[in-house]
Motif scaffolding. Structure first.
Motif, PDB file in Angstrom:
ATOM      1  N   LEU A  44      19.090  15.719  22.675  1.00 22.77           N
ATOM      2  CA  LEU A  44      19.730  15.454  24.232  1.00 22.77           C
ATOM      3  C   LEU A  44      19.195  16.609  24.868  1.00 22.77           C
ATOM      4  O   LEU A  44      18.787  16.539  26.153  1.00 22.77           O
ATOM      5  N   ARG A  45      19.405  17.868  24.173  1.00 17.77           N
ATOM      6  CA  ARG A  45      18.873  19.070  24.799  1.00 17.77           C
ATOM      7  C   ARG A  45      17.713  19.212  25.352  1.00 17.77           C
ATOM      8  O   ARG A  45      17.359  19.594  26.489  1.00 17.77           O
ATOM      9  N   GLY A  46      16.947  18.824  24.502  1.00 14.77           N
ATOM     10  CA  GLY A  46      15.517  18.870  24.714  1.00 14.77           C
ATOM     11  C   GLY A  46      14.986  17.951  25.681  1.00 14.77           C
ATOM     12  O   GLY A  46      14.348  18.398  26.765  1.00 14.77           O
ATOM     13  N   ARG A  47      15.614  16.865  25.772  1.00 18.28           N
ATOM     14  CA  ARG A  47      15.116  15.623  26.866  1.00 18.28           C
ATOM     15  C   ARG A  47      15.692  16.322  28.210  1.00 18.28           C
ATOM     16  O   ARG A  47      15.162  15.969  29.314  1.00 18.28           O
ATOM     17  N   LEU A  48      17.056  16.800  28.079  1.00 14.01           N
ATOM     18  CA  LEU A  48      17.693  16.867  29.634  1.00 14.01           C
ATOM     19  C   LEU A  48      16.983  18.244  30.052  1.00 14.01           C
ATOM     20  O   LEU A  48      16.889  18.562  31.176  1.00 14.01           O
ATOM     21  N   GLY A  49      16.520  19.333  29.078  1.00 14.40           N
ATOM     22  CA  GLY A  49      15.852  20.459  29.575  1.00 14.40           C
ATOM     23  C   GLY A  49      14.484  20.203  30.059  1.00 14.40           C
ATOM     24  O   GLY A  49      13.834  20.925  30.903  1.00 14.40           O
ATOM     25  N   ALA A  50      13.766  19.263  29.868  1.00 14.73           N
ATOM     26  CA  ALA A  50      12.555  18.872  30.340  1.00 14.73           C
ATOM     27  C   ALA A  50      12.540  18.078  31.849  1.00 14.73           C
ATOM     28  O   ALA A  50      11.798  17.925  32.368  1.00 14.73           O
ATOM     29  N   MET A  51      13.847  17.522  32.089  1.00 16.40           N
ATOM     30  CA  MET A  51      13.933  16.770  33.314  1.00 16.40           C
ATOM     31  C   MET A  51      13.511  17.773  34.270  1.00 16.40           C
ATOM     32  O   MET A  51      14.139  19.129  34.490  1.00 16.40           O
ATOM     33  N   ARG A  52      12.738  17.361  35.276  1.00 12.79           N
ATOM     34  CA  ARG A  52      12.654  18.126  36.663  1.00 12.79           C
ATOM     35  C   ARG A  52      12.733  17.243  37.686  1.00 12.79           C
ATOM     36  O   ARG A  52      12.530  15.942  37.542  1.00 12.79           O
ATOM     37  N   HIS A  53      12.887  17.839  39.133  1.00 18.68           N
ATOM     38  CA  HIS A  53      12.969  17.236  40.398  1.00 18.68           C
ATOM     39  C   HIS A  53      11.608  17.039  40.603  1.00 18.68           C
ATOM     40  O   HIS A  53      10.478  17.548  40.073  1.00 18.68           O
ATOM     41  N   ALA A  54      11.160  16.132  41.611  1.00 20.09           N
ATOM     42  CA  ALA A  54       9.791  16.007  42.066  1.00 20.09           C
ATOM     43  C   ALA A  54       8.939  17.292  42.455  1.00 20.09           C
ATOM     44  O   ALA A  54       7.999  17.316  42.303  1.00 20.09           O
ATOM     45  N   ASP A  55       9.749  18.334  42.993  1.00 19.64           N
ATOM     46  CA  ASP A  55       9.277  19.567  43.078  1.00 19.64           C
ATOM     47  C   ASP A  55       9.031  20.361  42.238  1.00 19.64           C
ATOM     48  O   ASP A  55       8.619  21.654  42.406  1.00 19.64           O
TER      49      ASP A  55
ATOM     50  N   GLY B 153      24.982  27.341  26.876  1.00 21.63           N
ATOM     51  CA  GLY B 153      25.142  27.265  25.317  1.00 21.63           C
ATOM     52  C   GLY B 153      23.997  28.135  24.798  1.00 21.63           C
ATOM     53  O   GLY B 153      23.062  28.384  25.432  1.00 21.63           O
ATOM     54  N   LYS B 154      24.132  28.258  23.165  1.00 23.74           N
ATOM     55  CA  LYS B 154      23.061  28.960  22.738  1.00 23.74           C
ATOM     56  C   LYS B 154      21.865  28.167  22.274  1.00 23.74           C
ATOM     57  O   LYS B 154      20.791  28.508  22.019  1.00 23.74           O
ATOM     58  N   GLY B 155      22.100  26.823  22.189  1.00 23.73           N
ATOM     59  CA  GLY B 155      21.028  25.829  21.945  1.00 23.73           C
ATOM     60  C   GLY B 155      20.725  25.805  20.368  1.00 23.73           C
ATOM     61  O   GLY B 155      21.346  26.533  19.774  1.00 23.73           O
ATOM     62  N   GLY B 156      19.781  24.836  19.989  1.00 24.26           N
ATOM     63  CA  GLY B 156      19.770  24.690  18.575  1.00 24.26           C
ATOM     64  C   GLY B 156      20.833  23.924  17.918  1.00 24.26           C
ATOM     65  O   GLY B 156      21.735  23.672  18.710  1.00 24.26           O
ATOM     66  N   ALA B 157      20.688  23.665  16.487  1.00 25.50           N
ATOM     67  CA  ALA B 157      21.582  22.783  15.927  1.00 25.50           C
ATOM     68  C   ALA B 157      22.860  23.427  15.787  1.00 25.50           C
ATOM     69  O   ALA B 157      23.919  22.756  15.772  1.00 25.50           O
ATOM     70  N   GLU B 158      23.024  24.635  15.599  1.00 27.48           N
ATOM     71  CA  GLU B 158      24.279  25.380  15.540  1.00 27.48           C
ATOM     72  C   GLU B 158      25.421  25.252  16.912  1.00 27.48           C
ATOM     73  O   GLU B 158      26.529  25.280  16.528  1.00 27.48           O
ATOM     74  N   SER B 159      24.588  24.981  17.983  1.00 26.10           N
ATOM     75  CA  SER B 159      25.620  24.686  19.080  1.00 26.10           C
ATOM     76  C   SER B 159      26.134  23.354  19.190  1.00 26.10           C
ATOM     77  O   SER B 159      27.077  23.225  19.861  1.00 26.10           O
ATOM     78  N   GLY B 160      25.719  22.468  18.449  1.00 25.29           N
ATOM     79  CA  GLY B 160      26.332  20.916  18.781  1.00 25.29           C
ATOM     80  C   GLY B 160      25.877  20.580  19.973  1.00 25.29           C
ATOM     81  O   GLY B 160      25.044  20.728  20.572  1.00 25.29           O
ATOM     82  N   ALA B 161      26.879  19.759  20.331  1.00 21.83           N
ATOM     83  CA  ALA B 161      26.853  19.347  21.715  1.00 21.83           C
ATOM     84  C   ALA B 161      26.923  20.461  22.861  1.00 21.83           C
ATOM     85  O   ALA B 161      27.946  20.650  23.154  1.00 21.83           O
TER      86      ALA B 161
END
Length: 170
Positions: free
Chosen positions: A132-143, A152-160
């Motif tokens: 989820l984090r990877g996909r959301l981080g890849a989302m971009r506006h048209a510009d 959060g910290k990211g990675g598996a240790e951060s959970g959701a």
């Protein structure tokens, strides 16, 4: 000890217990509560209050003038005498226990074990959170600006991780 300045700690472990193993001694809490359906999806309406022996001895039933079946060891109708059951769990359980829900618990725990237990649930939960984090981080506006700001910290240790919509503000 009453009046001794001691603080008791209660931890709600419902979310944590539903997503992975919980190290109860490591928490150092006096009490922990959870809903059993968070572990296996059923039964609803059944939970646990876990207490250390020393904390359980401090629990007192409120003087409220009434009680339900099963919570007392003795009652005298001709005098103001009620003796609660000795075991803390029994002394606080008014009325008839939810036997139907209790009967579902072993099947739910067996189902949980059949998928690898809480460690497998934790691994799966972390994998989903990372995806989820990877996909959301890849989302971009048209510009090309980020559409989502991740906290959060990211990675598996951060959970959701905490997630908020990014509305073009820095």
């Amino acid at each position: 000890e009453q009046g001794g300045g001691q603080w008791l700690v209660l931890v709600d472990i419902a979310k944590a217990a539903g997503t992975g193993p919980v190290d109860l001694p490591g928490l150092g809490a006096d009490f922990a509560v959870l809903s059993l359906y968070k572990l296996a999806g059923a039964p609803t309406g059944l939970g646990c209050l876990l207490a250390t022996k020393s904390a359980a001895r401090l629990l007192r039933r409120p003087e409220r003038g009434f009680f339900g079946g099963g919570s007392v060891a003795a009652v005298l109708a001709c005098a103001d005498f009620v003796r609660a059951r000795a075991a803390p769990a029994a002394a606080f359980a008014d009325g008839t226990p939810n036997f139907r829900a209790m009967a579902e618990v072993p099947a739910g725990l067996r189902a949980l074990r059949s998928v690898g237990g809480m460690r497998a649930v934790a691994a799966h939960t972390n994998a989903l959170a990372c995806e989820l984090r990877g996909r959301l981080g890849a989302m971009r506006h048209a510009d090309g600006r980020a559409a989502v700001r991740l906290y959060g910290k990211g990675g598996a240790e951060s959970g959701a991780a905490g997630i908020a919509r990014h509305r073009g503000r820095g």
